[in-house]
Design an enzyme around this catalytic site. Sequence first.
Site, PDB file in Angstrom:
ATOM      1  N   ARG A  16       5.109  59.624  -4.734  1.00 15.36           N
ATOM      2  CA  ARG A  16       6.195  59.995  -5.641  1.00 15.36           C
ATOM      3  C   ARG A  16       6.807  61.309  -5.174  1.00 15.36           C
ATOM      4  NH1 ARG A  16       6.666  55.570  -6.777  1.00 15.36           N
ATOM      5  NH2 ARG A  16       6.544  54.518  -8.798  1.00 15.36           N
TER       6      ARG A  16
ATOM      7  N   GLU B 134      15.626  61.332  -6.561  1.00 12.79           N
ATOM      8  CA  GLU B 134      16.243  60.234  -5.818  1.00 12.79           C
ATOM      9  C   GLU B 134      17.010  59.253  -6.697  1.00 12.79           C
ATOM     10  OE1 GLU B 134      12.588  57.013  -5.702  1.00 12.79           O
ATOM     11  OE2 GLU B 134      12.752  58.455  -4.080  1.00 12.79           O
TER      12      GLU B 134
END
Length: 342
Positions: A235, A264
């Site tokens: 992550r 993101e």
Amino acid sequence: MKILFLGARPDEHPAIESWKAAHPEHTVTVSQQILSTATLPLVDGHDALVIQQVAVPEPEVYEQLAAKGITQMSVRSAGFDMYDLEAATRHGLGITNVPVYSPNAIAEYTVALALNLVRNIPATLARVQQYDFRPAGLIGREIRTMKVAVLGTGRIGMRAAELFAALGAEVVGFDLFPNDAFRAIGTYAESVEEALRGADMVSLHMPATGENHHLLNEQTLALLNPGAYVVNTGRGALVDTTALMAALDSGQLTSAALDVYEFEGPYMFKDLREQGIEDEVFATLLAREDVLNTPHLAFYTHTAVENLVHGGLDNAVAMVENGTCPTLVNPQVSEARTAQDR
């Protein structure tokens, strides 16, 4: 049962069709739209919801889903950090995930990225494209000469550790829940700091939690051997990106391979060749020659996609029919329903 399948990609359609063929009693409506306040009208008339996205739904989505009679959100991924579990539970929405779909896919990708870094493959290919065949500056390292810190030794981290060990690396791991299988190939450290101290490479396989936020930062990166490598297929929030780039600039890190980025959400799985990137930190990261960036693709194999689609649909049916599911990540919802039934 009428199921709404949101965020569908073209590669998922064969798996959707095969599931529908095996379950003709259910109807699946497929949309490429993701879950947001703007797409909530799509939910009308459906009994269950199957979703996958990197964008965070607006806070009011949970209350509005409950008002439409939806009682679950089936996430077709292992990670669920983009969803507000507290809000979902408060509004009676059970969230399920697919924790096991192909650990091998992500583990293989992790090691592929690591090999690209230590053998300077991106720089080599860039030279060849310019017809420059000189080897100067491209000398690499061998995995078997390295100490690899694997942070998170669940199914994915465990498989990655096995592959690193098979290449001859000394593997040291950290996990809040150690397992005996890892001890057969590596050594557990008592803390993240101990695992990182003196490591030549770190591979991240932990979930994004408050405790793990910026697990790799200025202080922890300094514990690695000078010239170390970072591979993150976990992550994005596990890494302080600014600290990472500073460590690359100082030589503390040689290079990094990142399949994920902390912010993101607005960018992944989109064609932004015309719009560009507004996030200046991300744009800087993408421009660096010492960072190998890939767009959240570690999971992306035929096997994994089929397992994610089938698992997500199966979980949706189970939640509506039974009110619970083995992969329910906020079991307080089920407990509250049981108490109400009493």
